[in-house]
Design a protein around this motif. Structure first.
Motif, PDB file in Angstrom:
ATOM      1  N   ARG A   1      -3.751   9.922  -8.254  1.00 40.36           N
ATOM      2  CA  ARG A   1      -4.362   8.746  -8.810  1.00 40.36           C
ATOM      3  C   ARG A   1      -3.361   8.235  -9.814  1.00 40.36           C
ATOM      4  O   ARG A   1      -3.073   8.843 -10.854  1.00 40.36           O
ATOM      5  CB  ARG A   1      -5.749   8.580  -9.090  1.00 40.36           C
ATOM      6  CG  ARG A   1      -6.182   7.245  -9.326  1.00 40.36           C
ATOM      7  CD  ARG A   1      -7.745   7.668  -9.690  1.00 40.36           C
ATOM      8  NE  ARG A   1      -8.307   6.726 -10.647  1.00 40.36           N
ATOM      9  CZ  ARG A   1      -8.666   5.512 -10.158  1.00 40.36           C
ATOM     10  NH1 ARG A   1      -9.101   5.394  -8.830  1.00 40.36           N
ATOM     11  NH2 ARG A   1      -9.112   4.873 -10.960  1.00 40.36           N
ATOM     12  N   SER A   2      -2.680   7.147  -9.576  1.00 36.00           N
ATOM     13  CA  SER A   2      -1.804   6.450 -10.823  1.00 36.00           C
ATOM     14  C   SER A   2      -2.042   5.017 -11.447  1.00 36.00           C
ATOM     15  O   SER A   2      -2.541   4.439 -10.534  1.00 36.00           O
ATOM     16  CB  SER A   2      -0.371   6.611  -9.961  1.00 36.00           C
ATOM     17  OG  SER A   2      -0.012   7.919  -9.623  1.00 36.00           O
ATOM     18  N   SER A   3      -1.466   4.739 -12.367  1.00 36.62           N
ATOM     19  CA  SER A   3      -1.746   3.590 -12.964  1.00 36.62           C
ATOM     20  C   SER A   3      -1.257   2.537 -11.986  1.00 36.62           C
ATOM     21  O   SER A   3      -1.699   1.581 -11.793  1.00 36.62           O
ATOM     22  CB  SER A   3      -0.886   3.574 -14.085  1.00 36.62           C
ATOM     23  OG  SER A   3      -0.621   2.139 -14.902  1.00 36.62           O
ATOM     24  N   LEU A   4       0.206   2.796 -11.566  1.00 40.60           N
ATOM     25  CA  LEU A   4       0.819   1.811 -10.584  1.00 40.60           C
ATOM     26  C   LEU A   4       0.914   2.575  -9.118  1.00 40.60           C
ATOM     27  O   LEU A   4       1.476   3.757  -9.199  1.00 40.60           O
ATOM     28  CB  LEU A   4       2.088   1.339 -11.192  1.00 40.60           C
ATOM     29  CG  LEU A   4       3.083   0.659  -9.827  1.00 40.60           C
ATOM     30  CD1 LEU A   4       2.333  -0.764  -9.677  1.00 40.60           C
ATOM     31  CD2 LEU A   4       4.232   0.213 -10.827  1.00 40.60           C
ATOM     32  N   VAL A   5       0.601   1.922  -8.037  1.00 44.83           N
ATOM     33  CA  VAL A   5       1.073   2.395  -6.730  1.00 44.83           C
ATOM     34  C   VAL A   5       2.024   1.451  -6.089  1.00 44.83           C
ATOM     35  O   VAL A   5       1.758   0.320  -6.158  1.00 44.83           O
ATOM     36  CB  VAL A   5      -0.221   2.766  -5.668  1.00 44.83           C
ATOM     37  CG1 VAL A   5       0.327   2.824  -4.490  1.00 44.83           C
ATOM     38  CG2 VAL A   5      -1.019   3.629  -6.627  1.00 44.83           C
ATOM     39  N   THR A   6       3.056   1.922  -5.417  1.00 45.00           N
ATOM     40  CA  THR A   6       3.948   0.942  -4.669  1.00 45.00           C
ATOM     41  C   THR A   6       3.945   1.553  -3.340  1.00 45.00           C
ATOM     42  O   THR A   6       4.104   2.622  -3.118  1.00 45.00           O
ATOM     43  CB  THR A   6       5.530   1.173  -5.563  1.00 45.00           C
ATOM     44  OG1 THR A   6       5.879   2.344  -5.363  1.00 45.00           O
ATOM     45  CG2 THR A   6       5.383   0.654  -6.935  1.00 45.00           C
ATOM     46  N   ALA A   7       4.011   0.470  -2.564  1.00 42.89           N
ATOM     47  CA  ALA A   7       4.209   0.938  -1.102  1.00 42.89           C
ATOM     48  C   ALA A   7       5.010  -0.361  -0.425  1.00 42.89           C
ATOM     49  O   ALA A   7       4.741  -1.197  -0.075  1.00 42.89           O
ATOM     50  CB  ALA A   7       2.801   0.814  -0.324  1.00 42.89           C
ATOM     51  N   LEU A   8       6.265   0.178  -0.467  1.00 47.00           N
ATOM     52  CA  LEU A   8       7.405  -0.727   0.052  1.00 47.00           C
ATOM     53  C   LEU A   8       7.734  -0.314   1.520  1.00 47.00           C
ATOM     54  O   LEU A   8       7.888   0.731   1.810  1.00 47.00           O
ATOM     55  CB  LEU A   8       8.454  -0.712  -0.721  1.00 47.00           C
ATOM     56  CG  LEU A   8       8.346  -1.103  -2.247  1.00 47.00           C
ATOM     57  CD1 LEU A   8       9.609  -1.045  -3.109  1.00 47.00           C
ATOM     58  CD2 LEU A   8       7.745  -2.250  -2.700  1.00 47.00           C
ATOM     59  N   ALA A   9       7.816  -1.301   2.409  1.00 44.22           N
ATOM     60  CA  ALA A   9       8.108  -1.265   3.799  1.00 44.22           C
ATOM     61  C   ALA A   9       7.284   0.051   4.347  1.00 44.22           C
ATOM     62  O   ALA A   9       7.979   0.896   5.202  1.00 44.22           O
ATOM     63  CB  ALA A   9       9.627  -0.894   3.992  1.00 44.22           C
ATOM     64  N   LEU A  10       5.885   0.029   4.180  1.00 40.13           N
ATOM     65  CA  LEU A  10       5.084   1.365   4.500  1.00 40.13           C
ATOM     66  C   LEU A  10       3.984   0.947   5.524  1.00 40.13           C
ATOM     67  O   LEU A  10       3.899   1.607   6.360  1.00 40.13           O
ATOM     68  CB  LEU A  10       4.785   1.930   3.216  1.00 40.13           C
ATOM     69  CG  LEU A  10       3.539   3.130   3.560  1.00 40.13           C
ATOM     70  CD1 LEU A  10       4.391   4.304   4.376  1.00 40.13           C
ATOM     71  CD2 LEU A  10       2.946   3.740   2.172  1.00 40.13           C
ATOM     72  N   VAL A  11       3.277  -0.396   5.244  1.00 43.94           N
ATOM     73  CA  VAL A  11       2.288  -0.574   5.824  1.00 43.94           C
ATOM     74  C   VAL A  11       2.314  -0.702   7.350  1.00 43.94           C
ATOM     75  O   VAL A  11       1.506  -0.166   8.220  1.00 43.94           O
ATOM     76  CB  VAL A  11       1.525  -1.745   5.353  1.00 43.94           C
ATOM     77  CG1 VAL A  11       0.354  -2.319   6.136  1.00 43.94           C
ATOM     78  CG2 VAL A  11       1.285  -1.641   4.020  1.00 43.94           C
ATOM     79  N   HIS A  12       3.330  -1.224   7.933  1.00 43.97           N
ATOM     80  CA  HIS A  12       3.705  -1.293   9.034  1.00 43.97           C
ATOM     81  C   HIS A  12       3.884   0.071   9.759  1.00 43.97           C
ATOM     82  O   HIS A  12       3.279   0.306  11.129  1.00 43.97           O
ATOM     83  CB  HIS A  12       4.877  -2.191   9.444  1.00 43.97           C
ATOM     84  CG  HIS A  12       5.990  -1.731   8.928  1.00 43.97           C
ATOM     85  ND1 HIS A  12       6.439  -1.423   7.854  1.00 43.97           N
ATOM     86  CD2 HIS A  12       7.301  -1.436   9.802  1.00 43.97           C
ATOM     87  CE1 HIS A  12       7.550  -1.179   7.636  1.00 43.97           C
ATOM     88  NE2 HIS A  12       8.194  -1.041   8.816  1.00 43.97           N
ATOM     89  N   HIS A  13       4.192   1.087   9.231  1.00 42.71           N
ATOM     90  CA  HIS A  13       4.634   2.488   9.620  1.00 42.71           C
ATOM     91  C   HIS A  13       3.135   2.886   9.868  1.00 42.71           C
ATOM     92  O   HIS A  13       2.834   3.734  11.006  1.00 42.71           O
ATOM     93  CB  HIS A  13       5.294   3.159   8.735  1.00 42.71           C
ATOM     94  CG  HIS A  13       6.653   3.220   8.787  1.00 42.71           C
ATOM     95  ND1 HIS A  13       7.473   3.338   9.937  1.00 42.71           N
ATOM     96  CD2 HIS A  13       7.572   2.782   7.859  1.00 42.71           C
ATOM     97  CE1 HIS A  13       8.906   3.031   9.725  1.00 42.71           C
ATOM     98  NE2 HIS A  13       8.717   2.626   8.497  1.00 42.71           N
ATOM     99  N   LEU A  14       2.095   2.896   8.970  1.00 41.87           N
ATOM    100  CA  LEU A  14       0.794   3.260   8.923  1.00 41.87           C
ATOM    101  C   LEU A  14       0.092   2.597   9.923  1.00 41.87           C
ATOM    102  O   LEU A  14      -0.615   3.167  10.829  1.00 41.87           O
ATOM    103  CB  LEU A  14      -0.009   3.119   7.794  1.00 41.87           C
ATOM    104  CG  LEU A  14       0.749   4.153   6.654  1.00 41.87           C
ATOM    105  CD1 LEU A  14       0.105   3.858   5.261  1.00 41.87           C
ATOM    106  CD2 LEU A  14       0.533   5.454   7.028  1.00 41.87           C
ATOM    107  N   SER A  15       0.102   1.016   9.963  1.00 41.33           N
ATOM    108  CA  SER A  15      -0.705   0.276  10.780  1.00 41.33           C
ATOM    109  C   SER A  15      -0.490   0.245  12.103  1.00 41.33           C
ATOM    110  O   SER A  15      -1.133   0.328  13.142  1.00 41.33           O
ATOM    111  CB  SER A  15      -1.117  -0.938  10.314  1.00 41.33           C
ATOM    112  OG  SER A  15      -1.861  -0.937   9.102  1.00 41.33           O
ATOM    113  N   LEU A  16       0.924  -0.052  12.489  1.00 39.12           N
ATOM    114  CA  LEU A  16       1.466  -0.195  13.710  1.00 39.12           C
ATOM    115  C   LEU A  16       2.016   1.034  14.374  1.00 39.12           C
ATOM    116  O   LEU A  16       1.812   1.271  15.450  1.00 39.12           O
ATOM    117  CB  LEU A  16       2.854  -1.060  13.758  1.00 39.12           C
ATOM    118  CG  LEU A  16       2.574  -2.538  12.952  1.00 39.12           C
ATOM    119  CD1 LEU A  16       3.510  -3.405  13.132  1.00 39.12           C
ATOM    120  CD2 LEU A  16       1.318  -3.084  13.847  1.00 39.12           C
ATOM    121  N   GLY A  17       2.413   1.930  13.496  1.00 36.31           N
ATOM    122  CA  GLY A  17       2.969   3.157  14.102  1.00 36.31           C
ATOM    123  C   GLY A  17       1.819   4.381  14.214  1.00 36.31           C
ATOM    124  O   GLY A  17       2.056   5.132  15.092  1.00 36.31           O
TER     125      GLY A  17
END
Lengths: 51, 462
Positions: free
Chosen positions: B366-382
């Motif tokens: 768990r972190s103060s800032l989370v970044t998820a760049l060009a990732l959501v499509h891999h999880l949702s579509l892939g």
């Protein structure tokens, strides 16, 4: 972590150490022979090899 | 003392070693040294070994506390080690990290022998990456060296370090999968069966894999042949292991090399520059001390996060990416990035006795800032994970802010993942509504030249 003493493969290590000792002996011998002949052959040239 | 003493909590994984154990007390981790370990402990401190190991940053430093916190009658000493903000497991390392940990273990063994001591165990679980360096954290791993005996931890070293690295060299699937499947090390017989025939050309494979597998099969007592060992042989054995591991190619520099991999995963250089510009603008708006870069790829954006003096954890499922980042860190002397190999659709589970020895990924990073760049499509579509669940997962990892890139179905990379399918519930509106349940959208900008949108979100207070 902690492992039970004796679970190390002692026999394996004795064999490996013997093989490595054997190889080490011949490697040294080989270097010595090579250095001996190289020195004889090219006395004036600088020897850049090991030892 | 007027305050009521809080109870100490033993670490759930620290029950094997009779020499002592780790416990939590008053918000800090301590280590108790038991009376039975006293002679070994004294030798560690008085032989100069502790000073040398900590000077070379091979052992996590600690302070001695003359207080019996646990109240045990067999107490000898209490140690307060440097406190670590993160604990990562070898299940999350790339091959380059396992290699560094193995070389660290061997360097320590060699140094210990010159001080009349030896490592009694050799497992990657005793190593953590601190300030970018592999360090031993278990100060009770040493015992007085008896030169007539072989290395008690030899088999454990092979099963936990050497064999996963051999499998990586010949199969290239990453070492983390081997360690997940074999948390206490993989046996020689299993490795011998898995290695290809061409591995038989390698002397190291003969000596350290095939020979132990054969000896075990023949059922010969190993302690019967314990005689005939000496310090010289031990030094040869350790040097041999060190040269095997140091020279074993385990990276992705073969035909399916890194540069090809990287080119395949990004859209274009122009896109990367536009995204970086927006990303840097967003970072100016927030403050953070820790950052978790999910889907970090080769760590391009992790370096930008690290510039802000935050401690950064860079996560990617591809070991090639993490290996590459580990090598970059070594070359650029990066100290505040911890790269880890984790598949976010199947993150590291809770394992060990009572599922309590090793904590799951979700409760450690768990972190103060989370970044998820060009990732959501891999999880949702892939991987077919609905956006609502992705949002739920990310919110558990976020303390304050999230920077996230939305890649719509019209995007070329998304179309590759869709392979002709259309997914309902995967669009900008659904994305904003799912993440809106956990976050307040602070800023959003289209990345010029693409259909992608970069968001800065703030976590809603619970």
């Amino acid at each position: 972590m902690y492992i039970d003493p004796g679970s190390g493969s002692y026999l394996v290590q004795v064999i490996i150490a013997a093989v490595l000792g054997f190889l080490f002996y011949f490697k040294n011998l080989w270097f010595r022979i090579r250095t001996f002949f190289k020195k004889k052959k090219v006395d004036s040239e600088h020897d850049s090899s090991q030892d | 003392m007027t305050a009521v003493k809080t109870e100490f909590q033993p670490h759930p994984a620290s029950y094997r070693d009779p020499s002592g154990f780790v416990f939590r007390y008053d918000g800090q981790w301590y280590r108790q040294v038991n009376a039975s370990y006293e002679p070994h402990y004294r030798q560690l401190m008085h032989s100069g070994l502790y000073a040398e190991l900590t000077r070379q940053e091979l052992l996590l430093p600690y302070r001695e506390i003359e207080e019996n916190i646990t109240g045990h009658p067999y107490w000898f000493k209490t140690l307060l080690p440097e406190q670590l903000s993160l604990i990562a497991y070898p299940e999350e390392w790339s091959p380059a990290q396992l290699k560094k940990a193995a070389l660290c273990t061997l360097a320590i063994s060699r140094m210990a022998i010159t001080h009349g001591m030896i490592l009694k165990d050799a497992t990657p679980r005793n190593i953590q990456f601190v300030r970018g360096k592999a360090m031993l954290i278990d100060s009770l791993s040493f015992e007085t060296y008896d030169p007539s005996l072989p290395w008690v931890a030899y088999r454990q070293f092979c099963e936990c370090f050497l064999y996963p690295l051999y499998l990586q060299h010949y199969q290239g699937e990453g070492t983390h999968r081997t360690i997940i499947a074999w948390p206490d090390g993989i046996e020689a017989a299993a490795v011998a069966k898995a290695l290809p025939f061409r591995s038989r050309r390698n002397l190291g494979v003969w000596l350290h894999v095939l020979l132990p597998a054969r000896v075990k099969k023949s059922g010969r007592s190993s302690s019967a042949a314990a005689s005939g060992f000496d310090k010289n042989k031990m030094i040869h054995l350790l040097a041999n292991l060190e040269s095997i591991i140091r020279d074993l190619p385990t990276d992705a520099s073969g035909a399916a090399g890194w540069s090809q991999y990287y080119e395949k995963t990004i859209l274009s250089q122009a896109y990367l520059q536009e995204k970086e510009k927006l990303f840097r603008q967003y970072l100016e708006k927030i403050a953070f001390s820790s950052a978790l870069d999910l889907g970090a790829n080769d760590g391009y954006f992790s370096w930008i996060l690290a510039e802000k003096q935050a401690s950064v954890v860079a996560v990617d499922s591809a070991w090639q990416c993490i290996d590459n980042l580990v090598n970059q860190l070594a070359a650029r002397k990066g100290k505040n990035i911890l790269p880890l190999c984790v598949d976010l659709a199947n993150p590291t589970p809770a394992t060990g006795f009572m599922n309590a020895e090793r904590l799951p990924f979700t409760s450690r990073f768990r972190s103060s800032l989370v970044t998820a760049l060009a990732l959501v499509h891999h999880l949702s579509l892939g991987r077919n994970i609905p956006l609502s669940l992705v949002a739920d997962f990310f919110s558990r990892l976020t303390a304050d802010n999230l920077i996230i890139e939305f890649v719509p179905q019209s995007d070329p990379k998304a179309r590759e993942l869709l392979a002709g399918r259309t997914i309902t519930g995967y669009d900008k509106e659904s994305f904003e509504s799912c993440f809106g349940r956990h976050y307040i959208i602070e800023t959003q900008s289209s990345i010029p030249g693409t259909d992608r949108i970069l968001y800065l979100m703030k976590k809603r207070s619970a």
